[in-house]
Scaffold this active site. Sequence first.
Site, short mmCIF file in Angstrom:
data_model
loop_
_atom_site.label_atom_id
_atom_site.label_comp_id
_atom_site.label_asym_id
_atom_site.label_seq_id
_atom_site.Cartn_x
_atom_site.Cartn_y
_atom_site.Cartn_z
CG HIS A 10 -2.61 -7.24 -8.65
ND1 HIS A 10 -3.45 -7.27 -7.57
CD2 HIS A 10 -1.58 -8.09 -8.35
CE1 HIS A 10 -2.97 -8.09 -6.65
NE2 HIS A 10 -1.84 -8.59 -7.09
CG ASN A 56 3.91 -11.90 -4.45
OD1 ASN A 56 2.88 -11.30 -4.73
ND2 ASN A 56 4.13 -13.15 -4.82
CG ASP A 98 -5.74 -5.24 -6.31
OD1 ASP A 98 -4.63 -4.89 -5.85
OD2 ASP A 98 -6.03 -6.42 -6.55
CG ASN A 157 0.26 -13.00 -2.45
OD1 ASN A 157 -0.01 -13.63 -1.44
ND2 ASN A 157 0.19 -13.52 -3.66
#
Length: 248
Positions: A19, A66, A91, A112
């Site tokens: 991530h 987020n 990603d 997100n």
Amino acid sequence: MLIIAGLGNPGAKFAGNRHNIGFMAVDAIQRRPGFSAWSKKFKAEISEGELAGEKVLLMKPQTFMNLSGEAVGEAMRFYKLGAQNIVAIYDELDLAPAKARIKLGGGHGGHNGVKSLDAHCGRDYRRLRLGIGHPGAKELVHNYVLGDFAKVDRDWLDPLLDAIADNADMLVKNEDSQLMNKLALAVGSRADDEATKPAKPAKAAKDPKPAGQSHIRQARNVNQPKKLPESGPMAEMLKRMFSKKSED
């Protein structure tokens, strides 16, 4: 001026995660000559420099994935820029490892960090998506993206990040198709090898232990002596047959 924002999660715990490939990409750019050391501003780590004669601000939001848009949006408003002055690097599950795509605008695809950017910056920014592959099932995604890259991934990851850094000026010059060619050349053979690698052959099933033959094999084996039944209808019929032969 251009803002290049890599998306990821702050802290050593997440540093090697799939991530965090966006953070890794801007780290690679920052290591090139002409960029300042990382400092803190706009709820992010920032580095200032110049590419292709234009001022560039590298960003690693420290708000966690987020809320990435909070940091990027704050910097965008401070410099009185629009979404067209932002490049986000992140990603992409729906791209194979080592693959890259860039586009202007689009949907968030369930990411997100991108959702947050859309909310705070608008949707008309450029998106450099770096493939990490998909674990195969939705319920595995969370642990997969928050898992570290495997050692074997460095075979394509390091060349990809180096190629992004070496050709980052193309982001400034809007030479997106040329950039994709450069990235494909850097990792193409590795990506193609992974995509075309034949599946490992399944191990041959072991022969069953010779504990005994099946009833079918026994029936086919003419050399085996046959044991005559001693009772029942078949036994009576055989007795009558053999008794007739003896009388003859």
